[in-house]
Design an enzyme around this catalytic site. Structure first.
Site, PDB file in Angstrom:
ATOM      1  N   ASP A  34      56.515   6.839  60.253  1.00 25.81           N
ATOM      2  CA  ASP A  34      55.497   7.489  61.074  1.00 25.81           C
ATOM      3  C   ASP A  34      56.000   7.680  62.510  1.00 25.81           C
ATOM      4  O   ASP A  34      56.173   6.699  63.240  1.00 25.81           O
ATOM      5  CB  ASP A  34      54.232   6.626  61.067  1.00 25.81           C
ATOM      6  CG  ASP A  34      52.985   7.388  61.444  1.00 25.81           C
ATOM      7  OD1 ASP A  34      53.099   8.532  61.907  1.00 25.81           O
ATOM      8  OD2 ASP A  34      51.886   6.837  61.274  1.00 25.81           O
ATOM      9  N   ASP A  35      56.272   8.918  62.895  1.00 31.47           N
ATOM     10  CA  ASP A  35      56.742   9.262  64.246  1.00 31.47           C
ATOM     11  C   ASP A  35      58.185   8.838  64.520  1.00 31.47           C
ATOM     12  O   ASP A  35      58.606   8.795  65.681  1.00 31.47           O
ATOM     13  CB  ASP A  35      55.840   8.664  65.338  1.00 31.47           C
ATOM     14  CG  ASP A  35      54.471   9.321  65.412  1.00 31.47           C
ATOM     15  OD1 ASP A  35      54.250  10.327  64.713  1.00 31.47           O
ATOM     16  OD2 ASP A  35      53.622   8.829  66.163  1.00 31.47           O
ATOM     17  N   CYS A  72      51.235  14.353  61.891  1.00 30.83           N
ATOM     18  CA  CYS A  72      51.267  13.566  60.664  1.00 30.83           C
ATOM     19  C   CYS A  72      50.408  14.064  59.506  1.00 30.83           C
ATOM     20  O   CYS A  72      50.926  14.368  58.433  1.00 30.83           O
ATOM     21  CB  CYS A  72      50.931  12.123  60.968  1.00 30.83           C
ATOM     22  SG  CYS A  72      49.552  11.881  62.086  1.00 30.83           S
ATOM     23  N   ARG A  76      51.501  15.448  55.775  1.00 33.17           N
ATOM     24  CA  ARG A  76      51.204  14.710  54.548  1.00 33.17           C
ATOM     25  C   ARG A  76      50.440  15.578  53.548  1.00 33.17           C
ATOM     26  O   ARG A  76      50.614  15.428  52.330  1.00 33.17           O
ATOM     27  CB  ARG A  76      50.423  13.437  54.899  1.00 33.17           C
ATOM     28  CG  ARG A  76      51.267  12.428  55.652  1.00 33.17           C
ATOM     29  CD  ARG A  76      50.439  11.422  56.459  1.00 33.17           C
ATOM     30  NE  ARG A  76      51.258  10.838  57.502  1.00 33.17           N
ATOM     31  CZ  ARG A  76      51.957   9.708  57.372  1.00 33.17           C
ATOM     32  NH1 ARG A  76      51.918   9.033  56.254  1.00 33.17           N
ATOM     33  NH2 ARG A  76      52.691   9.262  58.365  1.00 33.17           N
ATOM     34  N   LYS A 134      49.805   4.206  54.848  1.00 33.71           N
ATOM     35  CA  LYS A 134      48.905   5.112  55.573  1.00 33.71           C
ATOM     36  C   LYS A 134      48.538   6.318  54.713  1.00 33.71           C
ATOM     37  O   LYS A 134      49.403   6.976  54.142  1.00 33.71           O
ATOM     38  CB  LYS A 134      49.612   5.563  56.856  1.00 33.71           C
ATOM     39  CG  LYS A 134      48.935   6.703  57.597  1.00 33.71           C
ATOM     40  CD  LYS A 134      49.666   6.996  58.888  1.00 33.71           C
ATOM     41  CE  LYS A 134      49.202   8.288  59.541  1.00 33.71           C
ATOM     42  NZ  LYS A 134      49.810   8.482  60.870  1.00 33.71           N
ATOM     43  N   HIS A 136      45.454   8.874  55.748  1.00 35.22           N
ATOM     44  CA  HIS A 136      45.151   9.876  56.781  1.00 35.22           C
ATOM     45  C   HIS A 136      44.818  11.243  56.201  1.00 35.22           C
ATOM     46  O   HIS A 136      45.027  12.275  56.840  1.00 35.22           O
ATOM     47  CB  HIS A 136      46.330   9.985  57.762  1.00 35.22           C
ATOM     48  CG  HIS A 136      45.915  10.455  59.135  1.00 35.22           C
ATOM     49  ND1 HIS A 136      46.812  10.834  60.101  1.00 35.22           N
ATOM     50  CD2 HIS A 136      44.679  10.592  59.701  1.00 35.22           C
ATOM     51  CE1 HIS A 136      46.181  11.192  61.197  1.00 35.22           C
ATOM     52  NE2 HIS A 136      44.878  11.043  60.974  1.00 35.22           N
ATOM     53  N   HIS A 229      54.810   4.222  64.771  1.00 33.19           N
ATOM     54  CA  HIS A 229      53.690   4.837  65.491  1.00 33.19           C
ATOM     55  C   HIS A 229      53.064   3.822  66.455  1.00 33.19           C
ATOM     56  O   HIS A 229      52.936   2.644  66.136  1.00 33.19           O
ATOM     57  CB  HIS A 229      52.655   5.294  64.457  1.00 33.19           C
ATOM     58  CG  HIS A 229      51.552   6.157  64.980  1.00 33.19           C
ATOM     59  ND1 HIS A 229      50.615   5.713  65.897  1.00 33.19           N
ATOM     60  CD2 HIS A 229      51.211   7.426  64.694  1.00 33.19           C
ATOM     61  CE1 HIS A 229      49.754   6.687  66.144  1.00 33.19           C
ATOM     62  NE2 HIS A 229      50.101   7.744  65.432  1.00 33.19           N
ATOM     63  N   ASP A 335      57.421  12.043  59.437  1.00 35.23           N
ATOM     64  CA  ASP A 335      56.353  13.021  59.247  1.00 35.23           C
ATOM     65  C   ASP A 335      56.296  14.089  60.336  1.00 35.23           C
ATOM     66  O   ASP A 335      55.535  15.052  60.213  1.00 35.23           O
ATOM     67  CB  ASP A 335      54.994  12.327  59.117  1.00 35.23           C
ATOM     68  CG  ASP A 335      54.667  11.406  60.290  1.00 35.23           C
ATOM     69  OD1 ASP A 335      55.526  11.219  61.174  1.00 35.23           O
ATOM     70  OD2 ASP A 335      53.539  10.874  60.312  1.00 35.23           O
ATOM     71  N   ASN A 336      57.097  13.939  61.386  1.00 35.26           N
ATOM     72  CA  ASN A 336      57.147  14.924  62.478  1.00 35.26           C
ATOM     73  C   ASN A 336      58.196  14.442  63.470  1.00 35.26           C
ATOM     74  O   ASN A 336      58.856  13.423  63.244  1.00 35.26           O
ATOM     75  CB  ASN A 336      55.780  15.076  63.171  1.00 35.26           C
ATOM     76  CG  ASN A 336      55.038  13.773  63.422  1.00 35.26           C
ATOM     77  OD1 ASN A 336      53.990  13.514  62.845  1.00 35.26           O
ATOM     78  ND2 ASN A 336      55.607  12.910  64.260  1.00 35.26           N
ATOM     79  N   LYS A 390      56.858  15.761  68.992  1.00 38.34           N
ATOM     80  CA  LYS A 390      55.647  15.849  68.186  1.00 38.34           C
ATOM     81  C   LYS A 390      54.564  16.681  68.878  1.00 38.34           C
ATOM     82  O   LYS A 390      54.397  16.609  70.090  1.00 38.34           O
ATOM     83  CB  LYS A 390      55.117  14.437  67.926  1.00 38.34           C
ATOM     84  CG  LYS A 390      53.803  14.356  67.160  1.00 38.34           C
ATOM     85  CD  LYS A 390      53.382  12.914  66.992  1.00 38.34           C
ATOM     86  CE  LYS A 390      52.000  12.790  66.345  1.00 38.34           C
ATOM     87  NZ  LYS A 390      51.585  11.384  66.182  1.00 38.34           N
TER      88      LYS A 390
END
Length: 547
Positions: A34-35, A72, A76, A134, A136, A229, A335-336, A390
């Site tokens: 994540d990130d 994110c 996803r 996660k 989301h 994250h 994810d980004n 991001k």
């Protein structure tokens, strides 16, 4: 090549008579960080200790032109659906829907029932499905992983949380909400730390299902870490490992990573990297105390990535112990692009309030009672050599670290340069599994067609690219837009101004060629307009999120 031969053989089976026997179908493991920044891992130029991920990446195919959505949950939604995020229900993030987007199709803020998920498709195709981490993609029971094809799941519903498990609530408005197999989790393990627990839960699922009634079936597992994250939180012994590593500052770190990327063959050093955009000045503009604090924040970030890597190692060992590893396709991605939000300066009310209520003193940074990020300086070391980070449709926001590994891929051990997107994962895995494209109909309901393209011919060495030179692939989030066609790209950071780049010759997006090639720019804008109409883009009527 046995698995790829299987994929080709099975694809022919759907169009003709069945064959007597085929090789065993592959397992699939998707790991999402994540990130995570493009250059954070050792295999992509970083200095953080990531031996487990580096080994998988170097054995596999490093995907240097893999693209996601700029944040994110839109990513996803594409990862699980194979279609554009505006068609999947995440035209923007649920928390950041603009007034003019509310109630409009594609802006529901959750994964729409009008898409068939990869998990649903693989269950129908004879797979067991596992999920940890996660989500989301929706908060209600009907939007839970257990309702979208995952037979076994442990999930954080929201997009972020306290990594030590503080603030659990069964009310998603009041705190972090966890569910296991669709049922609310009232209490987390006493030793909860996000990366540890998410990996442990997936390992438990792998072992339990392997020895269970469906143990003969191949599996699809999805491990979605929330690290690194914000809030940046890590164990003190992990932070101590990186003490003093970042005292030279983010510009020096960026230069070192660029040098290492060139040595690894990931970038051409003769092509310009985009200079970092530092609104408040560089490292030398900081006071000694600000430098001390910023260096500590990066130490905490590195500690989170380090621990994530060790947990990937635990999962790999579990796969080897159960005899599953050699037949598992592993896809790892962020994810980004890296997160540049300055938590101290943000005007986003929820984040600002949490930061104000936390103890962010130097000695307490990284603990469960702190609430910090690391800001745009470190983020742009992480997105090197790209522009921004991001939330933007620039390369820095959408070109994410990724690699895929299976011993039978012809391209194992190589660096892959073709343009790829996160929407390609669904058709690629369906190809490898021998499960047919649903063609818009699944289990009696009409669903969005798959828009991504399979990587199988490319992974098999039978094609040099995945997308044809004339294919036009658009993206949009928070009003920041882009479209890629062949070697060319137009980019709008959200100010309404299109810039034109030859992205192959200028991957850093440093030279706007709009004046030199107005006809090409106009052609790409026309393609973007067609894309926006097709997927239902609604440009937000107010600035929602722009770090």
């Amino acid at each position: 090549m046995r698995r790829l031969k299987y994929a080709i053989a099975v694809l022919s089976v759907w169009a003709g008579p069945a064959v007597a026997e085929t090789p065993a179908r592959p397992n699939f493991l998707i790991i999402v960080a994540d990130d995570l920044g493009y250059s954070d891992l050792g295999a992509f130029g970083g200095e953080i200790d990531t031996p487990n991920l580096d080994a998988i990446a170097k054995q596999g195919v490093r995907l240097t032109a893999f693209h996601t959505a700029p944040t994110c949950s839109p990513t996803r939604s594409m990862l699980l659906s194979g279609t554009d995020n505006h068609k999947a229900g995440l035209g923007t993030m649920a928390e950041l829907i603009a007034p003019n987007q509310k109630g409009k199709p594609g802006f529901e803020g959750y994964l729409r029932p009008e898409v068939a998920t990869l998990a649903e498709l693989l269950v129908a195709g004879g797979y067991r499905t596992l999920y940890s981490g996660k989500w989301h993609l929706g908060l209600t029971p009907a939007q839970d992983p257990s309702a979208r094809g995952f037979q076994h799941s442990f999930t954080l519903l929201q997009g972020g949380h306290n990594h030590f498990g503080v603030g659990v609530s069964d009310d998603p408005i009041k705190g972090s909400t966890y569910r296991e197999n669709g049922k609310a989790v009232a209490k987390l393990p006493d030793n909860f730390y996000s990366s540890d627990t998410f990996a442990t839960k997936l390992i438990d699922q792998i072992r339990a299902t392997k020895s269970g009634a469906e143990g003969a079936k191949p599996f699809f597992a999805y491990l979605a870490f929330t690290a690194p994250h914000w809030p940046l939180q890590a164990h003190p012994e992990d932070i101590a490992k990186y003490r003093g590593r970042y005292n030279e500052g983010f510009e020096v770190l960026r230069a070192k990573r660029l040098k290492r990327q060139a040595e690894l063959g990931l970038i051409d050093a003769s092509r310009a990297a985009h200079p970092p955009v530092l609104k408040n000045g560089g490292w030398n503009a900081l006071s000694p105390e600000q430098k001390r604090t910023a260096a500590r924040d990066m130490e905490i970030y590195a500690a989170m990535v380090d621990r994530l890597d060790r947990n990937v190692g635990r999962v790999v060992e579990a796969l080897k112990a159960t005899g599953e590893y050699d037949n598992t396709v592993i896809l790892f991605l962020a994810d980004n692009g890296a997160e540049a939000l300055d938590i101290n300066a943000t005007e986003m009310v929820g984040i600002k309030d949490r930061a104000a209520a936390a103890d962010n003193s130097f000695a307490n940074r990284g603990t469960a009672t702190s609430y910090i990020g690391y800001g745009p300086g470190w983020a742009q070391a992480a997105t090197a050599p790209s522009w921004l980070y991001k939330a933007y449709a620039t390369e820095g926001g959408t070109r994410a670290v990724a690699f895929i590994n299976h011993k039978d891929f012809s391209r194992q051990g190589s660096i892959g340069t073709p343009f790829l997107t996160v929407a390609d994962v669904v058709p690629t895995f369906l190809d490898l599994a021998g499960v047919p494209d649903h063609k818009g109909q699944f289990q009696g309901r009409t669903v969005e067609p798959i828009r991504g393209k399979s990587w199988v011919p490319w992974l098999a060495g039978k094609a040099e690219r995945v997308y044809a030179p004339g294919d036009a692939i658009g993206t949009e989030l928070f009003g920041s837009r882009a479209l890629r066609q062949g070697d060319w790209k137009i980019t709008d950071t959200g100010d309404g101004q299109w810039k034109l780049f030859n992205i192959v010759e200028d991957p850093g997006e440093t030279r706007d060629l709009s004046v030199n090639q107005p006809a090409r720019r106009a052609e790409l804008i026309a393609h973007w307009d067609a894309y926006a109409k097709d997927v239902g883009v609604i440009i937000p009527d107010q600035r929602i999120y722009r770090p």
